[in-house]
Scaffold this active site. Structure first.
Site, PDB file in Angstrom:
ATOM      1  N   SER A 143      55.533  -6.515 -17.322  1.00 16.76           N
ATOM      2  CA  SER A 143      54.961  -6.252 -18.464  1.00 16.76           C
ATOM      3  C   SER A 143      54.770  -7.720 -19.099  1.00 16.76           C
ATOM      4  O   SER A 143      55.657  -8.596 -18.874  1.00 16.76           O
ATOM      5  CB  SER A 143      56.358  -5.757 -19.304  1.00 16.76           C
ATOM      6  OG  SER A 143      56.034  -5.559 -20.587  1.00 16.76           O
ATOM      7  N   TYR A 156      65.063  -4.814 -22.017  1.00 17.95           N
ATOM      8  CA  TYR A 156      63.937  -4.527 -21.046  1.00 17.95           C
ATOM      9  C   TYR A 156      63.522  -5.900 -20.728  1.00 17.95           C
ATOM     10  O   TYR A 156      62.907  -6.240 -19.479  1.00 17.95           O
ATOM     11  CB  TYR A 156      62.923  -3.728 -21.908  1.00 17.95           C
ATOM     12  CG  TYR A 156      61.431  -3.594 -21.407  1.00 17.95           C
ATOM     13  CD1 TYR A 156      61.253  -2.519 -20.443  1.00 17.95           C
ATOM     14  CD2 TYR A 156      60.404  -4.208 -21.761  1.00 17.95           C
ATOM     15  CE1 TYR A 156      60.213  -2.374 -19.777  1.00 17.95           C
ATOM     16  CE2 TYR A 156      59.094  -3.966 -21.134  1.00 17.95           C
ATOM     17  CZ  TYR A 156      59.040  -2.922 -20.170  1.00 17.95           C
ATOM     18  OH  TYR A 156      57.692  -2.850 -19.761  1.00 17.95           O
TER      19      TYR A 156
END
Length: 258
Positions: A143, A156
């Site tokens: 990401s 995350y």
């Protein structure tokens, strides 16, 4: 010529969203596709869809956040197709948490799915490739948030940043085994999971995609089929000797300012 002729590709989190798009793209390019997921119904439906289109496909029910299930999914893919040539780590957890409110349980959940699962899936696949003295390819889905991310993505970001480092480490370690390992830092993408996330955590309405697209440079969210084509390219011989690369797949340029 197809890009992945008779390649066996294992995709974690491959039953929906980006993972399913990658499964479809790999199948179109001649691959034998095994997908993992926690829910049987969509997994079997996808396998049936790919089979109806003439591909060979297998659904493996697994929660890859559990190490033994992750390892077992590789064993099942080998049992079904005889080997695994390529791996895509597409399974992901995006639940929210800041530095101040993240519990140990939430942190551990992110590490389990976003870092530990890719580690042990790669371990199992690479061990099989090395034992067979066979070349292989791996793509890890990361990401853009791995560069820093939003405050509400603390666990995350920690896990995805760790996966970026792991991608480079494993690529370096196994380059002489002819195993190429690369990663994609994807930006804001239009998936079923993102729709659920926007509604659950951000109170988004039915028009959130239009509003999000209007705020982005290209006027749209990233599309799973576009990312899937790029993943297939990285899995294929057409990407040459590229390994250890973590590529920003996004429409915003890191370090660029208006």
């Amino acid at each position: 010529m197809p890009l992945l002729p008779d390649r066996v590709v294992l995709i974690s989190g491959g039953t929906s969203g980006l993972g399913a798009a990658i499964a479809r793209a790999a199948a179109r390019e001649g691959a034998l596709v095994a997908v993992t997921g926690r829910r049987r119904e969509p997994g079997e439906a996808l396998a049936a869809e790919l089979t109806a289109c003439g591909a060979k496909a297998l659904f493996i029910r697994a929660d890859v956040g559990e190490v033994e299930q992750a390892r077992a999914s590789v064993t099942a893919a080998v049992a079904g197709f005889g080997r695994v040539d390529s791996l895509v780590n597409a399974a992901g957890l995006t639940s929210r948490g800041t530095l101040l409110d993240t519990t140990p349980e939430l942190f551990d959940a992110h590490i389990a799915v976003n870092l530990k699962a890719p580690f042990f899936l790669m371990q199992a696949v690479v061990a099989d490739l090395v034992a067979r003295k066979a070349p292989g390819t791996i793509v890890n889905v990361l990401s853009m948030s791995a560069h820093g991310g939003q405050p509400y993505l603390a666990p995350y970001v920690a896990a995805k940043a760790g996966l970026a480092g792991l991608t480079r480490n494993a690529a370096h370690a196994h380059r002489r085994d002819r195993i190429r390992i690369n990663g994609l830092n994807i930006g804001w993408t239009d998936t079923e999971g993102e729709d659920e996330t926007q509604r659950r955590f951000h109170g988004a309405g039915d028009d959130w995609r239009e509003k999000a697209g209007a705020s982005l440079p290209m006027g749209k969210l990233g599309q799973p089929d576009e990312i899937a084509d790029f993943v297939v390219f990285l899995l294929s011989d057409r990407s040459g000797v590229v390994t250890g690369s973590v590529i920003d797949w996004d429409q915003n340029v890191l370090g660029g300012f208006d």
